[in-house]
Design a protein around this motif. Structure first.
Motif, PDB file in Angstrom:
ATOM      1  N   LEU A  97      36.230  49.288  47.687  1.00 22.38           N
ATOM      2  CA  LEU A  97      37.327  50.113  47.433  1.00 22.38           C
ATOM      3  C   LEU A  97      38.365  50.049  48.617  1.00 22.38           C
ATOM      4  O   LEU A  97      38.090  49.711  49.639  1.00 22.38           O
ATOM      5  CB  LEU A  97      37.064  51.632  47.357  1.00 22.38           C
ATOM      6  CG  LEU A  97      36.235  52.076  48.542  1.00 22.38           C
ATOM      7  CD1 LEU A  97      36.724  53.584  48.863  1.00 22.38           C
ATOM      8  CD2 LEU A  97      34.728  52.276  48.057  1.00 22.38           C
ATOM      9  N   GLN A  98      39.585  50.325  48.378  1.00 21.07           N
ATOM     10  CA  GLN A  98      40.832  50.487  49.437  1.00 21.07           C
ATOM     11  C   GLN A  98      41.196  51.751  49.605  1.00 21.07           C
ATOM     12  O   GLN A  98      40.721  52.626  50.326  1.00 21.07           O
ATOM     13  CB  GLN A  98      41.479  49.470  49.378  1.00 21.07           C
ATOM     14  CG  GLN A  98      41.132  47.891  49.470  1.00 21.07           C
ATOM     15  CD  GLN A  98      42.014  46.750  49.412  1.00 21.07           C
ATOM     16  OE1 GLN A  98      43.354  47.195  49.257  1.00 21.07           O
ATOM     17  NE2 GLN A  98      41.690  45.801  49.082  1.00 21.07           N
ATOM     18  N   CYS A  99      41.928  52.277  48.632  1.00 22.80           N
ATOM     19  CA  CYS A  99      42.493  53.722  48.805  1.00 22.80           C
ATOM     20  C   CYS A  99      41.539  54.648  48.249  1.00 22.80           C
ATOM     21  O   CYS A  99      41.428  55.897  48.466  1.00 22.80           O
ATOM     22  CB  CYS A  99      43.780  53.874  47.949  1.00 22.80           C
ATOM     23  SG  CYS A  99      43.723  54.035  46.229  1.00 22.80           S
ATOM     24  N   GLY A 100      40.678  54.106  47.324  1.00 26.59           N
ATOM     25  CA  GLY A 100      39.638  54.916  46.912  1.00 26.59           C
ATOM     26  C   GLY A 100      39.861  55.927  45.542  1.00 26.59           C
ATOM     27  O   GLY A 100      39.200  56.431  45.044  1.00 26.59           O
ATOM     28  N   PHE A 101      41.055  55.515  45.045  1.00 27.56           N
ATOM     29  CA  PHE A 101      41.422  56.623  44.084  1.00 27.56           C
ATOM     30  C   PHE A 101      40.867  56.280  42.673  1.00 27.56           C
ATOM     31  O   PHE A 101      40.309  57.119  42.002  1.00 27.56           O
ATOM     32  CB  PHE A 101      43.023  56.421  44.022  1.00 27.56           C
ATOM     33  CG  PHE A 101      43.577  57.868  43.075  1.00 27.56           C
ATOM     34  CD1 PHE A 101      43.715  58.662  43.549  1.00 27.56           C
ATOM     35  CD2 PHE A 101      43.584  57.602  41.511  1.00 27.56           C
ATOM     36  CE1 PHE A 101      44.096  60.219  42.818  1.00 27.56           C
ATOM     37  CE2 PHE A 101      43.954  58.736  40.929  1.00 27.56           C
ATOM     38  CZ  PHE A 101      44.488  59.943  41.634  1.00 27.56           C
ATOM     39  N   CYS A 102      40.625  55.006  42.542  1.00 28.41           N
ATOM     40  CA  CYS A 102      39.967  54.657  41.245  1.00 28.41           C
ATOM     41  C   CYS A 102      38.577  54.435  41.510  1.00 28.41           C
ATOM     42  O   CYS A 102      37.778  54.605  40.554  1.00 28.41           O
ATOM     43  CB  CYS A 102      40.346  53.065  40.858  1.00 28.41           C
ATOM     44  SG  CYS A 102      39.682  51.941  41.962  1.00 28.41           S
ATOM     45  N   CYS A 134      42.399  49.427  38.878  1.00 31.39           N
ATOM     46  CA  CYS A 134      42.692  49.370  40.420  1.00 31.39           C
ATOM     47  C   CYS A 134      43.919  48.742  40.747  1.00 31.39           C
ATOM     48  O   CYS A 134      44.117  47.835  40.648  1.00 31.39           O
ATOM     49  CB  CYS A 134      41.378  48.649  40.950  1.00 31.39           C
ATOM     50  SG  CYS A 134      41.644  48.842  42.763  1.00 31.39           S
ATOM     51  N   ARG A 135      44.631  49.762  41.530  1.00 30.57           N
ATOM     52  CA  ARG A 135      45.898  48.913  41.948  1.00 30.57           C
ATOM     53  C   ARG A 135      45.772  48.296  43.186  1.00 30.57           C
ATOM     54  O   ARG A 135      46.638  47.669  43.865  1.00 30.57           O
ATOM     55  CB  ARG A 135      47.075  50.192  42.305  1.00 30.57           C
ATOM     56  CG  ARG A 135      47.111  51.140  41.270  1.00 30.57           C
ATOM     57  CD  ARG A 135      47.994  50.356  39.947  1.00 30.57           C
ATOM     58  NE  ARG A 135      49.207  49.714  40.348  1.00 30.57           N
ATOM     59  CZ  ARG A 135      50.248  50.006  39.850  1.00 30.57           C
ATOM     60  NH1 ARG A 135      50.590  51.417  39.377  1.00 30.57           N
ATOM     61  NH2 ARG A 135      51.480  49.341  40.360  1.00 30.57           N
ATOM     62  N   CYS A 136      44.594  48.397  44.058  1.00 28.62           N
ATOM     63  CA  CYS A 136      44.305  47.926  45.305  1.00 28.62           C
ATOM     64  C   CYS A 136      43.553  46.604  45.577  1.00 28.62           C
ATOM     65  O   CYS A 136      44.136  45.600  46.197  1.00 28.62           O
ATOM     66  CB  CYS A 136      43.758  48.909  46.221  1.00 28.62           C
ATOM     67  SG  CYS A 136      44.765  50.606  46.374  1.00 28.62           S
ATOM     68  N   THR A 137      42.460  46.542  45.275  1.00 29.66           N
ATOM     69  CA  THR A 137      41.501  45.707  45.489  1.00 29.66           C
ATOM     70  C   THR A 137      41.546  44.300  44.772  1.00 29.66           C
ATOM     71  O   THR A 137      40.978  43.554  45.258  1.00 29.66           O
ATOM     72  CB  THR A 137      39.900  46.139  45.160  1.00 29.66           C
ATOM     73  OG1 THR A 137      39.759  46.350  43.942  1.00 29.66           O
ATOM     74  CG2 THR A 137      39.765  47.474  45.657  1.00 29.66           C
TER      75      THR A 137
HETATM   76  S1  FES Z   1      41.035  51.037  45.523  1.00 27.28           S
HETATM   77 FE1  FES Z   1      42.930  51.706  45.245  1.00 27.28          FE
HETATM   78  S2  FES Z   1      43.244  52.028  43.207  1.00 27.28           S
HETATM   79 FE2  FES Z   1      41.328  51.154  43.212  1.00 27.28          FE
END
Ligand code: FES
Ligand SMILES: Cc1cc2nc3c(=O)[nH]c(=O)nc-3n(C[C@H](O)[C@H](O)[C@H](O)COP(=O)(O)OP(=O)(O)OC[C@H]3O[C@@H](n4cnc5c(N)ncnc54)[C@H](O)[C@@H]3O)c2cc1C
Ligand code: FES
Lengths: 155, 286
Positions: A97-102, A134-137
């Motif tokens: 995870l990065q931002c952790g939202f998903c 997921c928008r980040c990983t």
């Molecule tokens: S970790 Fe940011 S949306 Fe998946």
């Protein structure tokens, strides 16, 4: 108002709810289980995934009244006795995870996936998580996390 | 967003559900798995006064063997259809289409009957069900009637189910031993196809003896592609012969034009995908 009675993360709850109340709203606004998040308005993102009677569902696309008599497990009910669930542990270990939202939804869907298929191929993991965005990983570390959890579970 | 307020009832039998429909008529909407209806209500594209939930009617769930056909209960989830051994053995085309339908979470809630009743021309179940010659059992105030697939789909999001009626089961003739493949063309994961082709074939000694072809998103309803079925019958199962016959795939279709592609692009896709689907169904390499 309709009376509902269900088990959430092992606890029995009884409540009067408006029939239009979504399960995700009930979990967050009534029970304070804000670990389950809302990421979209179209039932596409999967961030709100919980288990309803043992199967993963998008809790933004289920009415609370439909869960009457059922058992719900959220991300908040996965750890037991202060011990993270192996899939939670694997996401932490593998930087899934990065931002952790998903992440709450990713983990709940991964747990469902591994229950059905304890030893999935990479392709099966990617397909199994297709309802979670997921928008980040870029997904690679998420897939690795599930692989690590599967190895832990099978070895 | 959340739906506008409504009253809710969850009957436990088809008769009770029909009585609720009769009472609330035009103001009521049936809820099956909710995977299409709840997004519609949340976006306030519809605001019924009553929602009648079929989720507590056990008799509408499950698959059974009825001799020459299978009976699939309207409330059987996509997930249960996908993993049903009877469907896999006798109607593998439906298993193939369910594999590619939506995502795991949606398949755990969405139902076979709800998907067909919703009648989205881009829905993945109409084409395979039509190709296999299924019929639809509809219960209403004056009993049940059976409607053939050719009459079930009427138009965009419109079926033969009346306002006071409920789809209870779908009868699918057995196609035991047929090769089957669902070829879905889509740009992103877990979404509706731009075009998809459902193919079931019976191959004897390298020749296509029978072909059943259904098209998804090539018109306002799912289609049975009879012209291409005729063109394929009697052909050898070779890439050249199948590709030549597949040129008839879009004959008589009236595909939509939208952001994903215009009508001529869709017609082209239908031909290419039909060839791929038939070759894969027959077990040949494309
Ligand atoms: S970790 Fe940011 S949306 Fe998946
Ligand atoms: C993120 C996402 C992705 C999806 N991707 C796909 C996809 O790739 N392919 C695909 O085909 N579908 C897809 N779907 C739609 C999914 O297949 C739905 O499950 C299905 O279209 C509706 O079935 P349901 O049981 O949820 O019906 P509901 O949403 O409960 O009902 C749909 C409609 O049918 C009516 N209805 C339902 N059951 C009956 C009945 N027994 N008798 C009379 N009327 C009835 C309802 O009143 C309503 O108008 C997707 C949905 C989501 C949320
Ligand atoms: S919030 Fe439920 S799928 Fe996006």
């Amino acid at each position: 108002m309709t009376r509902i009675s269900l088990t959430v993360d092992g606890q029995q709850v009884v409540d009067d709810v408006e029939p239009r109340m979504l399960l995700v709203q009930y979990l967050r606004e009534r029970l304070g289980k804000t670990g389950t998040v809302i990421g979209c308005d179209t039932s596409n993102c999967g961030a709100c995934t919980v288990h309803l009677d043992g199967r993963s569902v998008k809790s933004c696309n289920v009415l609370a009244v439909q869960a009457d008599g059922s058992e719900v497990t959220t991300i908040e009910g996965l750890a037991s006795n202060g011990q993270l669930h192996p899939v939670q542990e694997a996401f932490r270990e593998c930087h899934g995870l990065q931002c952790g939202f998903c992440t709450p939804g990713m983990i709940m869907q991964s747990v469902d996936l591994l229950e059905e298929n304890p030893d999935p191929t990479e392709q099966e993991i990617r397909l199994g998580l297709e309802g979670n965005l997921c928008r980040c990983t870029g997904y690679h570390n998420i897939v690795r996390s599930v692989q690590a959890a599967a190895k832990g579970a099978t070895s | 967003m959340i739906p506008a307020p409504f009253s809710y009832v969850a009957p436990t039998s088809v008769d009770e559900a029909l009585a609720a429909l009769a009472e609330h008529g035009d103001d009521a909407k049936i809820l099956a798995g909710g995977q299409s209806l709840l997004p519609v209500l949340r976006m306030r594209l519809n605001a019924p006064e009553w929602v009648i939930d079929l989720g507590r009617i056990d008799s509408l769930r499950g698959v059974r063997d009825a001799g020459d056909h299978l009976v699939i209960g309207a409330m059987t989830t996509h997930h249960d259809v996908l993993h049903d051994p009877l469907v896999a053995e006798h109607a593998a085309l439906i298993t193939a289409a369910a594999t590619d339908l939506a995502d795991a979470q949606v398949r755990h809630r969405g139902t076979f009957g709800g998907s067909l009743a919703h009648a989205d021309p881009a829905g993945d179940l109409g084409a395979p069900v039509l190709a296999l010659g299924a019929s639809f059992v509809i219960a209403g105030p004056s009993g049940t009637r059976t409607v053939p697939g050719t009459e079930f789909f009427v138009d965009l999001f419109e079926t033969a189910i009346g306002d006071d009626e409920i789809l209870t089961e779908v009868h699918v003739p057995k196609h035991t031993g047929w090769g089957a493949h669902y070829e879905k063309f889509v740009r992103v994961a877990h979404q509706w196809p731009i075009v998809a082709v459902a193919a079931a074939v019976r191959v004897e000694g390298g020749t296509i003896e029978h072909a059943r072809i259904g098209l998804t998103n090539m018109g306002s309803t799912p289609l049975r592609a009879t012209a291409v079925e005729e063109a394929l019958t009697g052909q050898p199962l070779t890439a050249d012969a199948v590709r030549a016959a597949a040129q008839h795939a879009a004959d008589g279709a009236n595909p939509p034009s939208d952001l994903n592609g215009d009508a001529s692009y869709r017609s082209h896709l239908a031909c290419v995908l039909t060839a791929r689907a038939v070759l894969a169904a027959g077990g040949a390499d494309g």
